[in-house]
Design a protein around this motif. Structure first.
Motif, mmCIF file in Angstrom:
data_model
loop_
_atom_site.group_PDB
_atom_site.id
_atom_site.type_symbol
_atom_site.label_atom_id
_atom_site.label_comp_id
_atom_site.label_asym_id
_atom_site.label_seq_id
_atom_site.Cartn_x
_atom_site.Cartn_y
_atom_site.Cartn_z
ATOM 1 N N ASN A 286 -32.859 46.689 55.818
ATOM 2 C CA ASN A 286 -31.878 47.484 55.071
ATOM 3 C C ASN A 286 -30.467 46.937 55.242
ATOM 4 O O ASN A 286 -29.649 46.975 54.310
ATOM 5 C CB ASN A 286 -31.909 48.942 55.539
ATOM 6 C CG ASN A 286 -33.168 49.669 55.100
ATOM 7 O OD1 ASN A 286 -33.903 49.186 54.249
ATOM 8 N ND2 ASN A 286 -33.419 50.821 55.683
ATOM 9 N N ASP A 287 -30.172 46.418 56.442
ATOM 10 C CA ASP A 287 -28.837 45.868 56.689
ATOM 11 C C ASP A 287 -28.603 44.595 55.884
ATOM 12 O O ASP A 287 -27.477 44.335 55.432
ATOM 13 C CB ASP A 287 -28.660 45.605 58.183
ATOM 14 C CG ASP A 287 -28.713 46.876 59.001
ATOM 15 O OD1 ASP A 287 -27.675 47.546 59.125
ATOM 16 O OD2 ASP A 287 -29.804 47.226 59.484
ATOM 17 N N LEU A 288 -29.656 43.792 55.712
ATOM 18 C CA LEU A 288 -29.529 42.617 54.854
ATOM 19 C C LEU A 288 -29.183 43.048 53.432
ATOM 20 O O LEU A 288 -28.301 42.455 52.782
ATOM 21 C CB LEU A 288 -30.832 41.816 54.853
ATOM 22 C CG LEU A 288 -31.358 41.312 56.197
ATOM 23 C CD1 LEU A 288 -32.661 40.550 55.989
ATOM 24 C CD2 LEU A 288 -30.338 40.419 56.898
ATOM 25 N N HIS A 291 -25.480 44.400 53.267
ATOM 26 C CA HIS A 291 -24.471 43.337 53.315
ATOM 27 C C HIS A 291 -24.461 42.516 52.029
ATOM 28 O O HIS A 291 -23.394 42.103 51.558
ATOM 29 C CB HIS A 291 -24.711 42.426 54.529
ATOM 30 C CG HIS A 291 -24.165 42.976 55.807
ATOM 31 N ND1 HIS A 291 -24.760 44.015 56.484
ATOM 32 C CD2 HIS A 291 -23.066 42.647 56.531
ATOM 33 C CE1 HIS A 291 -24.058 44.297 57.565
ATOM 34 N NE2 HIS A 291 -23.029 43.487 57.616
ATOM 35 N N LEU A 292 -25.644 42.282 51.461
ATOM 36 C CA LEU A 292 -25.690 41.552 50.195
ATOM 37 C C LEU A 292 -25.067 42.368 49.075
ATOM 38 O O LEU A 292 -24.317 41.836 48.248
ATOM 39 C CB LEU A 292 -27.142 41.204 49.862
ATOM 40 C CG LEU A 292 -27.375 40.400 48.576
ATOM 41 C CD1 LEU A 292 -26.595 39.085 48.601
ATOM 42 C CD2 LEU A 292 -28.857 40.137 48.368
ATOM 43 N N ALA A 293 -25.357 43.670 49.050
ATOM 44 C CA ALA A 293 -24.756 44.545 48.029
ATOM 45 C C ALA A 293 -23.237 44.552 48.155
ATOM 46 O O ALA A 293 -22.514 44.476 47.151
ATOM 47 C CB ALA A 293 -25.312 45.964 48.170
ATOM 48 N N MET A 408 -27.111 33.850 51.730
ATOM 49 C CA MET A 408 -27.149 33.446 53.130
ATOM 50 C C MET A 408 -25.832 33.778 53.825
ATOM 51 O O MET A 408 -25.801 34.258 54.959
ATOM 52 C CB MET A 408 -27.449 31.958 53.242
ATOM 53 C CG MET A 408 -28.842 31.568 52.794
ATOM 54 S SD MET A 408 -30.121 32.235 53.881
ATOM 55 C CE MET A 408 -29.809 31.296 55.367
ATOM 56 N N GLU A 409 -24.742 33.532 53.130
ATOM 57 C CA GLU A 409 -23.422 33.843 53.696
ATOM 58 C C GLU A 409 -23.248 35.349 53.865
ATOM 59 O O GLU A 409 -22.710 35.823 54.869
ATOM 60 C CB GLU A 409 -22.329 33.286 52.789
ATOM 61 C CG GLU A 409 -20.924 33.502 53.317
ATOM 62 C CD GLU A 409 -19.860 32.904 52.422
ATOM 63 O OE1 GLU A 409 -18.666 33.209 52.640
ATOM 64 O OE2 GLU A 409 -20.201 32.146 51.502
ATOM 65 N N ALA A 410 -23.736 36.121 52.893
ATOM 66 C CA ALA A 410 -23.559 37.577 52.926
ATOM 67 C C ALA A 410 -24.329 38.209 54.071
ATOM 68 O O ALA A 410 -23.862 39.170 54.687
ATOM 69 C CB ALA A 410 -23.986 38.185 51.592
ATOM 70 N N ILE A 411 -25.519 37.681 54.378
ATOM 71 C CA ILE A 411 -26.379 38.325 55.376
ATOM 72 C C ILE A 411 -26.257 37.703 56.754
ATOM 73 O O ILE A 411 -27.020 38.059 57.662
ATOM 74 C CB ILE A 411 -27.861 38.295 54.930
ATOM 75 C CG1 ILE A 411 -28.393 36.858 54.927
ATOM 76 C CG2 ILE A 411 -28.027 38.958 53.574
ATOM 77 C CD1 ILE A 411 -29.887 36.767 54.654
ATOM 78 N N GLU A 412 -25.321 36.809 56.949
ATOM 79 C CA GLU A 412 -25.222 36.091 58.219
ATOM 80 C C GLU A 412 -25.019 37.030 59.407
ATOM 81 O O GLU A 412 -25.620 36.839 60.471
ATOM 82 C CB GLU A 412 -24.071 35.080 58.164
ATOM 83 C CG GLU A 412 -23.845 34.293 59.458
ATOM 84 C CD GLU A 412 -25.068 33.505 59.892
ATOM 85 O OE1 GLU A 412 -25.254 33.342 61.123
ATOM 86 O OE2 GLU A 412 -25.838 33.070 59.025
ATOM 87 N N SER A 413 -24.207 38.049 59.256
ATOM 88 C CA SER A 413 -23.923 38.947 60.381
ATOM 89 C C SER A 413 -25.171 39.687 60.871
ATOM 90 O O SER A 413 -25.503 39.611 62.054
ATOM 91 C CB SER A 413 -22.822 39.948 60.003
ATOM 92 O OG SER A 413 -22.604 40.878 61.038
ATOM 93 N N PRO A 414 -25.896 40.411 59.997
ATOM 94 C CA PRO A 414 -27.103 41.078 60.511
ATOM 95 C C PRO A 414 -28.176 40.091 60.959
ATOM 96 O O PRO A 414 -28.905 40.363 61.923
ATOM 97 C CB PRO A 414 -27.583 41.929 59.326
ATOM 98 C CG PRO A 414 -26.939 41.329 58.125
ATOM 99 C CD PRO A 414 -25.635 40.775 58.593
#
Length: 483
Positions: A286-288, A291-293, A408-414
């Protein structure tokens, strides 16, 4: 309801379509079924019994053995009233009785006359929300909220009602399939329900699950850690002892456990001595999606745009609506006070048409819809380099082009948080695993599997059943506890 004996010649074999979780036909079990393994998941729920010594999934949404962890109703108050009217769950405390009276009074004032079909679950709930978001109370993944700090007693009570409603629906559907009453269950739980991982948070969450389970009619309830349950299913295939790193990436949590597994441990009722280390945190698929949204879709609602003063729009106004697993964020965004702030921002915006969309999102409570489109984009981008996502639930349809690199850049943190949990489990246990067993709804992501392989490059990674490993393991543990 009494225990029923079914005819063995009515049994038909399950035929599972690969990677779909759908069954080809219904069947009746030729034995008494009193216990199940129950995976009350963040993204989806599933249950299984033991038949002929093997975990057997039970269809709970049509022919599907998975049901999304979602609920929809005409109003928030309809949840508590429906439990009483249609599931015969009578309030057992003065507080719950008072809450039910308030709920009934509210629905009467609003002219809401409930029928049994008004509270929906799974895909039906999502479809109801998307078709009429303004007049639908919609909840996705209430498990994400369990263990949250700072919740008042009334909020805890309501979360329990949500869990209770979903459990009651699944229990009834399972009993209809099995033609017998289910009295006992082993329920899965993550190592930590919340990021703090505090004992109080974990106890609060488990107490809600236990109370809800008893209210819907489970008489005996045990809990098992989800990564351990996933490991139990994998262990059934081992012919020799191994040190196994279980990486269970679900919708809301990631759990990693290093376990000694194999024939020497298989029949031990106490598995605590075989656990060399485990880590867990509230971060998952869900966190991915969130963050993408946020990074790729909320720009169409004003993220990164400027006010007439030259200042950038406040980031929280674009994060809060898609932070669907954060109660304070959702409460703040959809508050009446925030409506005034949004209207003022629109007046000050250099691109007021984008803020108009944000106001539309506010009024129609469309945050879930945006995250849903992000989830669809994430899945598609595992197979292709670029996709176009259509925000077609807005009055003016907006198309957003997203590349795999941007995702890939958007979801890097989670993603980084998940990989830290893998590292910590290895460090904590002080050993290198013989094999890595990846399971959970989000573990099928090639991006996450590659990331784990890069952390431990010389260790074999085995893909488990993306959803069913935990459920199967819970059913095996239920047999140990209750058979």
């Amino acid at each position: 309801m009494s225990r029923l004996q079914l005819k063995s010649d009515d049994v038909t074999k399950w035929c599972l379509e690969k990677n779909t979780g759908k069954v080809a036909s219904y069947f009746e079990l030729g034995e008494n079924v009193m216990f199940i393994g129950f995976d009350y998941g963040t993204s989806s729920c599933s249950v299984a019994s033991i038949h002929n010594g093997q975990p057997t999934p039970i269809p709970i949404e049509g022919d599907d053995i998975y049901i999304p962890s979602t609920l929809a109703a005409p109003s928030r108050e309809s949840v508590s009233e429906s439990l009483f009217r249609f599931y015969n769950i009578v309030p057992d405390t003065p507080e719950r009785k008072a809450s039910l009276r308030r709920a009934i009074a509210f629905n009467q004032e609003e002219g809401i006359e409930l029928t049994r079909d008004d509270m929906t679950f799974g895909n039906a709930a999502l479809n109801q929300y998307l078709s009429d978001p303004e007049f639908t109370y919609y909840v996705k993944s209430p498990k994400s909220f369990l263990g949250s700090s700072g919740l008042r007693d009334a909020q805890l009570q309501f979360f329990e009602d949500l869990v209770c409603a979903m459990m009651a629906n699944i229990k009834q559907r399972s009993e209809q399939q099995l033609h017998t009453q289910i009295t006992d269950a082993v329920i899965g739980r993550p190592v930590h329900f919340q990021g703090s991982g505090s004992d109080d948070a974990n106890q609060q969450a488990q107490t809600i699950l236990l109370s809800a389970a008893h209210r819907v009619g489970f008489k005996n309830v045990e809990f098992q850690l989800e990564p351990v349950a996933a490991g139990l299913e994998f262990e059934a295939s081992l012919s020799e002892d191994k040190t196994v790193l279980i990486v269970d990436i679900g919708g809301g949590t990631t759990d990693c456990s290093m376990l000694k597994m194999g024939p020497s441990y298989r029949y031990n009722t106490d598995r605590s001595r075989s656990i060399l280390g485990h880590t867990g945190q509230r971060v998952g698929g869900n966190d991915l999606d969130i963050h993408l949204a946020f990074r790729q879709m909320m720009t169409e609602f004003g993220l990164g745009s400027l006010m007439n003063s030259g200042l950038e729009m406040p980031i929280t106004q674009f994060w809060n609506p898609v932070a669907i697993n954060d109660v304070p964020a959702q409460t703040d965004f959809y508050s009446q006070a925030n409506l005034k702030r949004l209207a003022e921002l629109k007046k000050q915006a250099k691109q007021p048409e984008k803020l108009a969309r944000l106001l539309q999102l506010y009024h129609a409570i469309l945050g879930h819809g945006v995250v849903r489109r992000a989830e669809e984009a994430k899945i598609a981008l595992s197979q292709t380099h670029e996709i176009q996502s259509s925000l077609d639930f807005l009055s003016d349809t907006v198309n957003v082009t997203i590349t795999r690199e941007a995702m890939m850049e958007a979801i890097e943190s989670p993603k980084s948080k998940m990989m830290r949990l893998v590292k910590e489990a290895v460090v904590q246990s002080g050993v290198t695993p013989d094999v890595i067993y990846m399971t959970g709804g989000s573990a099928k992501s090639p991006i996450l599997r590659q990331a784990v392989s890069e952390l431990l490059p010389n260790v074999e990674v085995i893909a488990g059943n993306d959803f069913g490993s935990v459920t199967a393991g819970l059913a095996r543990w239920a047999e140990t506890c209750f058979a």
